[in-house]
Design a protein around this motif. Structure first.
Motif, PDB file in Angstrom:
ATOM      1  N   ALA A 276      32.256  52.833  33.102  1.00  0.00           N
ATOM      2  CA  ALA A 276      33.351  53.743  33.430  1.00  0.00           C
ATOM      3  C   ALA A 276      34.539  53.486  32.502  1.00  0.00           C
ATOM      4  CB  ALA A 276      33.760  53.542  34.889  1.00  0.00           C
ATOM      5  N   VAL A 277      35.084  54.571  31.955  1.00  0.00           N
ATOM      6  CA  VAL A 277      36.184  54.409  31.001  1.00  0.00           C
ATOM      7  C   VAL A 277      37.073  55.658  31.051  1.00  0.00           C
ATOM      8  CG1 VAL A 277      34.819  55.363  29.085  1.00  0.00           C
ATOM      9  CG2 VAL A 277      36.714  53.818  28.583  1.00  0.00           C
ATOM     10  N   ARG A 278      38.374  55.461  30.878  1.00  0.00           N
ATOM     11  CA  ARG A 278      39.272  56.617  30.833  1.00  0.00           C
ATOM     12  C   ARG A 278      39.326  57.175  29.418  1.00  0.00           C
ATOM     13  NH1 ARG A 278      43.095  53.225  33.063  1.00  0.00           N
ATOM     14  NH2 ARG A 278      44.311  53.552  31.158  1.00  0.00           N
ATOM     15  N   ALA A 279      39.648  58.458  29.319  1.00  0.00           N
ATOM     16  CA  ALA A 279      39.705  59.107  28.004  1.00  0.00           C
ATOM     17  C   ALA A 279      40.729  58.413  27.099  1.00  0.00           C
ATOM     18  CB  ALA A 279      40.047  60.586  28.172  1.00  0.00           C
ATOM     19  N   ASP A 280      41.891  58.033  27.654  1.00  0.00           N
ATOM     20  CA  ASP A 280      42.924  57.422  26.795  1.00  0.00           C
ATOM     21  C   ASP A 280      42.498  56.041  26.292  1.00  0.00           C
ATOM     22  OD1 ASP A 280      43.355  56.816  29.625  1.00  0.00           O
ATOM     23  OD2 ASP A 280      45.053  55.634  28.943  1.00  0.00           O
ATOM     24  N   GLU A 281      41.640  55.335  27.053  1.00  0.00           N
ATOM     25  CA  GLU A 281      41.119  54.049  26.565  1.00  0.00           C
ATOM     26  C   GLU A 281      40.163  54.274  25.392  1.00  0.00           C
ATOM     27  OE1 GLU A 281      40.884  51.232  30.470  1.00  0.00           O
ATOM     28  OE2 GLU A 281      39.595  52.999  30.496  1.00  0.00           O
ATOM     29  N   LEU A 282      39.338  55.311  25.501  1.00  0.00           N
ATOM     30  CA  LEU A 282      38.417  55.631  24.401  1.00  0.00           C
ATOM     31  C   LEU A 282      39.177  56.028  23.139  1.00  0.00           C
ATOM     32  CD1 LEU A 282      35.671  57.783  26.178  1.00  0.00           C
ATOM     33  CD2 LEU A 282      35.293  55.608  25.023  1.00  0.00           C
ATOM     34  N   ALA A 283      40.296  56.721  23.318  1.00  0.00           N
ATOM     35  CA  ALA A 283      41.060  57.220  22.155  1.00  0.00           C
ATOM     36  C   ALA A 283      41.577  56.078  21.284  1.00  0.00           C
ATOM     37  CB  ALA A 283      42.212  58.096  22.628  1.00  0.00           C
TER      38      ALA A 283
END
Ligand SMILES: [Zn+2]
Length: 301
Positions: A276-283
């Motif tokens: 599980a990961v948030r979009a802003d962490e991936l960015a």
């Protein structure tokens, strides 16, 4: 230069896993370089699009955490802008009426373009004014393409070249019912919004030379293109909107937004395992170099 990207969903149904994947990469690409995102509802085709779906699309993007900064007018309200671009091409003698029936277009001997559609044989290209006047059927309108290669470097797929005359032929810019073609609408909209990067599925790769050629004819800047891999089933079929268990209605019951993004990020090479990961962490870590270009098999989403 300030980067401007776009979400350009079509409200012809609920978003499905493939749309989520493209939207996620469009969002990451722009957010990782501090650019802005434009949302544009591509509701050009009145037979296929429903306003209610547009609202659902926005709620689904918000649920995923894939935010946008501005919204462009939907395509259904922009026919005046398309008409103006159509006139510019018409004034240069690039447009002509085509009266061919479906049967004539699909004659057994008709060669096929790179995307499988029938290559237009140019039947109506050089009709005389008298021959045109003798027709009673409402025509569609085609643009004359040159026998010329159009090349560009895609940010995911690499070099791509298509000869317009042999790869697609004179294509339709306005249908007989007056609806402008997607190719004309999309270049007009992207230019107006100042879009500098286009992220979309690799199924649209073969239509990009047509759009680049139109941009050149109309004096528009050329955005950078990133054609992302398609999601396919283990038997090689493309996952489609017909698979209801992969639309956002079903996906939202089974996943959190973070779990769904994690699954897709892992599938395309952005994460070493699905978590599980948030979009802003991936960015924070995103780079196009990490994204694989081959189609992605989704076995058991
Ligand atoms: Zn024709």
């Amino acid at each position: 230069m300030q980067q401007i990207g776009r979400f350009a969903p079509s409200p012809s149904g609920r978003m499905h896993l493939g749309n989520v994947f493209s939207a996620m990469l469009a969002w990451l690409s722009i957010r990782s370089c501090g650019g802005t995102l434009v949302l544009r509802i591509e509701d050009l085709d009145p037979d296929r699009c429903r306003p209610a779906y547009a609202d659902t699309l926005k709620r689904d993007l918000e649920w995923l955490g894939l935010t946008w900064d501005t919204e462009q007018a939907p395509q259904s309200r922009r026919s005046e802008a398309y008409r103006e671009m159509f006139s510019r091409l018409e004034e240069r003698g690039l447009i002509y009426p085509c009266y061919c029936s479906r049967t004539e277009l699909h004659a057994a001997s008709a060669p096929h373009a790179s995307d499988g559609t029938v290559l237009y044989a140019g039947t109506c290209r050089n009709l005389t004014p008298e021959e045109r006047a003798a027709r009673t059927k409402a025509p569609c309108w085609r643009v004359r393409v040159p026998d010329e290669d159009v090349s560009f470097t895609d940010g995911v797929q690499g070099e791509y070249t298509q000869n317009l005359a042999h790869g697609c032929g004179d294509f339709i810019l306005r249908r007989a019912d007056g609806v402008y073609a997607y190719q004309l609408a999309v270049v007009t909209d992207d230019a107006e919004a100042g879009v500098t990067q286009v992220v979309r599925g690799s199924d649209l790769l073969s239509s990009t030379p047509r759009q680049i050629w139109l941009q050149r004819q109309l004096g528009f800047p050329e955005p950078d293109y990133y054609h992302v891999p398609l999601l396919i089933a283990p038997d090689g079929r493309r996952l489609s909107k017909r698979e209801r268990d992969l639309d956002m209605g079903a996906l939202r019951e089974r996943y959190t937004p973070e779990a769904l993004l994690g699954l897709l990020a892992h599938a395309c090479g952005l994460l070493s395992h699905s978590e599980a990961v948030r979009a802003d962490e991936l960015a924070k870590e995103f780079s196009w170099r990490m994204v694989r270009k081959e189609n992605i098999v989704i076995a058991n989403p």
